[in-house]
Design a protein around this motif. Structure first.
Motif, mmCIF file in Angstrom:
data_model
loop_
_atom_site.group_PDB
_atom_site.id
_atom_site.type_symbol
_atom_site.label_atom_id
_atom_site.label_comp_id
_atom_site.label_asym_id
_atom_site.label_seq_id
_atom_site.Cartn_x
_atom_site.Cartn_y
_atom_site.Cartn_z
ATOM 1 N N ASP A 113 -3.626 1.951 3.786
ATOM 2 C CA ASP A 113 -2.736 1.242 2.966
ATOM 3 C C ASP A 113 -2.903 -0.431 3.310
ATOM 4 O O ASP A 113 -2.922 -0.372 4.642
ATOM 5 N N ASP A 142 -0.480 -2.221 3.425
ATOM 6 C CA ASP A 142 0.900 -2.951 3.569
ATOM 7 C C ASP A 142 1.072 -2.772 4.946
ATOM 8 O O ASP A 142 2.223 -2.879 5.642
ATOM 9 N N GLN A 195 1.476 -0.383 7.195
ATOM 10 C CA GLN A 195 2.106 1.001 7.457
ATOM 11 C C GLN A 195 1.260 1.873 8.202
ATOM 12 O O GLN A 195 1.719 2.588 8.969
ATOM 13 N N ARG A 223 7.186 -1.204 6.435
ATOM 14 C CA ARG A 223 6.262 -2.024 5.842
ATOM 15 C C ARG A 223 6.615 -3.506 6.378
ATOM 16 O O ARG A 223 7.451 -3.870 6.621
HETATM 17 MG MG MG Z 1 3.579 1.686 2.175
#
Ligand code: MG
Ligand code: UDP
Length: 324
Positions: free
Chosen positions: A97, A99, A101, A202
């Motif tokens: 991902d 972001d 994370q 996040r």
């Molecule tokens: Mg995420």
């Protein structure tokens, strides 16, 4: 770096991540260069409406290891991941991902497992600090139900995975329209290994998942990996048939005995129960029918609007058509 150094492709879907894109690329660069890996970054912009694509193109200009693919609209994370996988040229591909994370720090360990012979390396969660209570419980319930229904083990799984070239090739042979990366990458089998990761909070932006899109994902996941709901409809139908015989016999006997069938409430209840079940059954069949419809139309799973960075791709011909 010697030419024999294996190339690691890192595929990341991006949807309205804004400044997060720069943060993500910088962090990945740090980790991968630090571990002495040869890598390329395939950033797939999933129809962002913010400046994510501008950032991706700029990064692609600055760094030859960064490639950008922009989809023509928001096709959803699954399609974006697929686009990235089809564009990746590496000997192993890591899906992550954008972001942050998924901790990039876990990638060197995943690569090590791959070098030791694993074809699929999954990062599994050892905690879910980045999620609220509902997300946590919901995720757990879904995973349990999904594993039970489909025998594809998803408990604590993430989309953060490494695939070797052979595993990737196998995955890309799946023609499903609504592909479900977590499921398909388990379904293919191959020698597997896992590493534990902490799923972080996040960094900036907020989650794109709504209850509705999560529900769609669940329905997609289940309908593409199991026909158990259809069998369930049959089973409940059989149970109702048995019930109908019993109740029918009782009603007839009473009628013959001359006793009136009292019980208007019974009739209403029966109607409600039957009606509900019939509609639910139709719904289940409808979901499968919708999937079949989608597959039969055979539309491309994503369309590319623009690319940036080095152009060599592993993309099958039919997807390239959409290019300007
Ligand atoms: Mg995420
Ligand atoms: N994403 C995407 N298309 C979408 C939604 C999300 O490419 O329609 C990307 C997003 O940029 C992120 C990843 O998928 O890199 C995971 O999204 P998100 O963080 O919203 O999901 P969560 O982490 O809550 O599961």
């Amino acid at each position: 770096m010697t030419p024999s150094t294996p190339l690691i492709s890192v595929v990341a879907p991006i949807f309205n991540e804004g400044g997060g894109v720069d943060r993500f690329v910088a962090r990945l660069g740090e980790v991968l260069t630090g571990a002495g890996l040869a890598y390329e970054l395939v950033l797939v912009d999933d129809g962002s409406t913010d400046d994510s694509w501008d950032r991706v193109s700029r990064l692609a200009l600055l760094d030859a290891r960064v490639r950008g693919v922009q989809l023509s609209r928001n096709f959803g994370k699954e399609a974006a991941v697929l686009a990235g996988l089809e564009h990746a040229a590496g000997d192993a591909v890591v899906v992550i991902d954008s972001d942050l994370q998924h901790p990039p720090a876990a990638i060197p360990e995943m690569v090590r497992r791959w070098r030791e012979g694993a074809h699929v390396v999954e990062a599994i969660k050892c905690s879910r600090t980045g999620q609220g209570l509902i997300g946590r419980v919901g995720g757990r319930l879904f995973n349990r139900a999904f594993t039970g229904l489909t025998r594809v083990d998803l408990v604590d799984a993430t989309d953060f995975r490494l695939l070797s070239r052979p595993a990737l090739q196998a995955l890309l042979r799946m023609p499903e329209h609504s592909s479900f990366f977590r499921g398909t990458s388990s379904w293919i089998g191959f020698r597997r290994s896992t590493v534990e990761v902490e799923i972080d909070q996040r960094e900036g932006g907020r989650t794109r998942w709504t209850l509705r899109s999560l529900f769609r994902l669940a329905v997609n996941g289940i309908t593409s990996f199991s026909s158990a709901p259809l069998h369930l409809v049959t089973l409940v139908g059989l149970a109702f048939a048995a019930f109908a015989v019993l109740l029918g016999a009782q009603t007839l006997i009473r009628w013959i005995d001359g006793g009136s069938v009292e019980g208007f409430p019974t009739v209403i209840l029966l109607l409600l129960v039957m009606g509900t079940f019939v509609l639910l059954g139709l719904g289940v069949i409808g979901e499968y029918l919708a999937r079949i419809h989608e597959e039969v139309r055979g539309r491309p799973r994503y369309l590319v609007q623009e690319r940036s960075g080095p152009l060599e791709t592993a993309v099958p011909e039919q997807w390239v058509r959409a290019d300007p």
